[in-house]
Design a protein around this motif. Sequence first.
Motif, mmCIF file in Angstrom:
data_model
loop_
_atom_site.group_PDB
_atom_site.id
_atom_site.type_symbol
_atom_site.label_atom_id
_atom_site.label_comp_id
_atom_site.label_asym_id
_atom_site.label_seq_id
_atom_site.Cartn_x
_atom_site.Cartn_y
_atom_site.Cartn_z
ATOM 1 N N PHE A 143 0.847 -1.188 0.000
ATOM 2 C CA PHE A 143 0.000 0.000 0.000
ATOM 3 C C PHE A 143 0.883 1.239 0.000
ATOM 4 O O PHE A 143 1.031 1.941 0.999
ATOM 5 N N ALA A 144 1.455 1.506 -1.139
ATOM 6 C CA ALA A 144 2.377 2.613 -1.362
ATOM 7 C C ALA A 144 2.561 2.737 -2.884
ATOM 8 O O ALA A 144 2.271 1.782 -3.611
ATOM 9 N N PRO A 145 3.010 3.874 -3.381
ATOM 10 C CA PRO A 145 3.458 5.063 -2.658
ATOM 11 C C PRO A 145 2.307 5.986 -2.259
ATOM 12 O O PRO A 145 1.204 5.886 -2.780
ATOM 13 N N CYS A 146 2.648 6.867 -1.337
ATOM 14 C CA CYS A 146 1.727 7.922 -0.932
ATOM 15 C C CYS A 146 1.931 9.095 -1.897
ATOM 16 O O CYS A 146 3.042 9.611 -2.021
ATOM 17 N N VAL A 147 0.889 9.489 -2.598
ATOM 18 C CA VAL A 147 1.011 10.586 -3.573
ATOM 19 C C VAL A 147 0.248 11.836 -3.127
ATOM 20 O O VAL A 147 -0.117 12.680 -3.940
ATOM 21 N N ASP A 148 0.019 11.940 -1.819
ATOM 22 C CA ASP A 148 -0.545 13.169 -1.276
ATOM 23 C C ASP A 148 0.470 14.300 -1.417
ATOM 24 O O ASP A 148 1.686 14.061 -1.417
ATOM 25 N N THR A 203 -9.889 23.141 2.572
ATOM 26 C CA THR A 203 -8.436 23.116 2.368
ATOM 27 C C THR A 203 -8.019 22.433 1.066
ATOM 28 O O THR A 203 -6.950 22.714 0.527
ATOM 29 N N TRP A 204 -8.844 21.540 0.577
ATOM 30 C CA TRP A 204 -8.497 20.728 -0.591
ATOM 31 C C TRP A 204 -8.422 21.570 -1.860
ATOM 32 O O TRP A 204 -9.182 22.535 -2.037
ATOM 33 N N SER A 205 -7.502 21.218 -2.750
ATOM 34 C CA SER A 205 -7.396 21.886 -4.055
ATOM 35 C C SER A 205 -7.321 20.847 -5.160
ATOM 36 O O SER A 205 -6.872 19.713 -4.939
ATOM 37 N N LYS A 206 -7.739 21.224 -6.348
ATOM 38 C CA LYS A 206 -7.764 20.291 -7.466
ATOM 39 C C LYS A 206 -6.372 19.792 -7.848
ATOM 40 O O LYS A 206 -6.240 18.743 -8.474
ATOM 41 N N SER A 207 -5.326 20.531 -7.461
ATOM 42 C CA SER A 207 -3.957 20.087 -7.764
ATOM 43 C C SER A 207 -3.637 18.763 -7.083
ATOM 44 O O SER A 207 -2.726 18.040 -7.515
ATOM 45 N N GLU A 208 -4.408 18.409 -6.040
ATOM 46 C CA GLU A 208 -4.179 17.143 -5.353
ATOM 47 C C GLU A 208 -4.558 15.938 -6.211
ATOM 48 O O GLU A 208 -4.178 14.808 -5.917
ATOM 49 N N LEU A 209 -5.292 16.203 -7.287
ATOM 50 C CA LEU A 209 -5.642 15.140 -8.232
ATOM 51 C C LEU A 209 -4.560 14.932 -9.289
ATOM 52 O O LEU A 209 -4.550 13.892 -9.969
ATOM 53 N N ASP A 210 -3.667 15.898 -9.450
ATOM 54 C CA ASP A 210 -2.684 15.857 -10.545
ATOM 55 C C ASP A 210 -1.837 14.582 -10.552
ATOM 56 O O ASP A 210 -1.633 13.978 -11.622
ATOM 57 N N PRO A 211 -1.310 14.127 -9.388
ATOM 58 C CA PRO A 211 -0.521 12.883 -9.431
ATOM 59 C C PRO A 211 -1.337 11.687 -9.920
ATOM 60 O O PRO A 211 -0.820 10.845 -10.674
ATOM 61 N N LEU A 217 4.416 17.835 -9.756
ATOM 62 C CA LEU A 217 5.353 17.288 -10.738
ATOM 63 C C LEU A 217 6.446 16.455 -10.068
ATOM 64 O O LEU A 217 6.856 15.408 -10.586
ATOM 65 N N LYS A 218 6.918 16.908 -8.902
ATOM 66 C CA LYS A 218 7.919 16.137 -8.169
ATOM 67 C C LYS A 218 7.308 14.845 -7.612
ATOM 68 O O LYS A 218 7.947 13.789 -7.629
ATOM 69 N N VAL A 219 6.090 14.942 -7.142
ATOM 70 C CA VAL A 219 5.408 13.745 -6.631
ATOM 71 C C VAL A 219 5.261 12.712 -7.732
ATOM 72 O O VAL A 219 5.531 11.521 -7.537
ATOM 73 N N ILE A 220 4.860 13.149 -8.905
ATOM 74 C CA ILE A 220 4.675 12.252 -10.054
ATOM 75 C C ILE A 220 6.004 11.581 -10.412
ATOM 76 O O ILE A 220 6.078 10.366 -10.616
ATOM 77 N N LYS A 221 7.055 12.383 -10.477
ATOM 78 C CA LYS A 221 8.375 11.864 -10.859
ATOM 79 C C LYS A 221 8.858 10.787 -9.890
ATOM 80 O O LYS A 221 9.309 9.707 -10.307
ATOM 81 N N HIS A 222 8.747 11.048 -8.612
ATOM 82 C CA HIS A 222 9.253 10.089 -7.623
ATOM 83 C C HIS A 222 8.331 8.883 -7.470
ATOM 84 O O HIS A 222 8.793 7.766 -7.233
ATOM 85 N N ALA A 223 7.038 9.100 -7.627
ATOM 86 C CA ALA A 223 6.105 7.970 -7.582
ATOM 87 C C ALA A 223 6.376 7.011 -8.735
ATOM 88 O O ALA A 223 6.330 5.788 -8.568
#
Length: 370
Positions: free
Chosen positions: A160-165, A232-240, A187-193
């Motif tokens: 159950f990983a990676p965490c892409v929050d 608090t939530w933003s649509k950018s959290e869906l990007d990954p 973009l960094k989250v996507i790259k490392h995930a």
Amino acid sequence: MKKTVCLLLLLLSVILGADASVDYNNTNLRHKIAQMLIVGFDGTKLDEQSPLYDDLINDRISGVIIFSQGAANGSKFKNVQDPKQLKKLICDINKASKTKLFITIDEEGGKITRLPSSRGFKVKTLSHMELGNKNDEMTTYLEAKKIASTLKDLGFNMNFAPCVDLALNPNSSVIFKAQRAFSDDPLKVIKHANAYILAHNQYGILTVLKHFPGHGSLSADTHKGFSDATNTWSKSELDPYQALISNGAAQNVMVSHIFNKNIDDKYPASLSYKTVTGLLKGKLGFGGLVITDDMQMRAIADNYGFEEAITASINAGCDIIILGNNLVYDGKESAQKFNDVVFDAVVAGKIDPKRIDEAYEKIMKVKSRL
């Protein structure tokens, strides 16, 4: 007598909504339902007196989740003592099962480990946040490779990983302070995930993106109670998720218990048709397995009855339900209770049998590749 039996079968077909593509044989339906459940359990070994053993031989579960420490009963060694013991436990579980199992764990790296070095495991790695700060894909790949190779050797097949929050809230104890997010930059989250997933793929370990649709902006913890990310939530959290779905890296997705009026003003994500089917499957085009976070977390358990939560989650589009039996221990009856609740809901017309078939077909397709 034959006339009575025929009438009963006719009545059952009407209740269920007869469909030539569905086999309504009770045993077959229960088998399909069982494939939608992953459970946690107590014990560092399997014996014939274990509730888990009973669930395995009676085909009530699809898989297990391993924990190192028991939160509900304070057990220092819930399932994990040392590598040799854990490897034997997993082997014994597989031998007892009538079907191929998902053997799962939360092994993100850093502080989030179920395989501590103090018990002889050689899998100490950098956290997601540390990897994001280094910002070197090869380092992330090599750290994830340590995890994946260890899991493979022990007998696991799903992590159950990676965490892409996104690391958006410094006050978040469950994400930011636990160093579980690679970055606040999608973009960094996507790259490392991508690098993290690649390493797992090479060892045949399934990965699960979490926590959809985004936990990083929220300071509250769904383990402890109702958690509202509306403001608090933003649509950018869906990007990954969008990127990893589009490039084929997203195999499975874990849906959180976060409430978010921006998406659904009635249900938290794990119970929300708008979130799971409308957003994740529909708008983002995800076709893999959708897995709930532990349904015994207080965000769900304190606010919904067991039947209501399980029924809503399946109707929302979730394919696999997790009952961790760790925050609350209900191991002696949780699998049977789940199977009965879902079966009765199908018979009563509360769950369309086609939804069970859809989940079952996806699950078995994934298992055929293990």
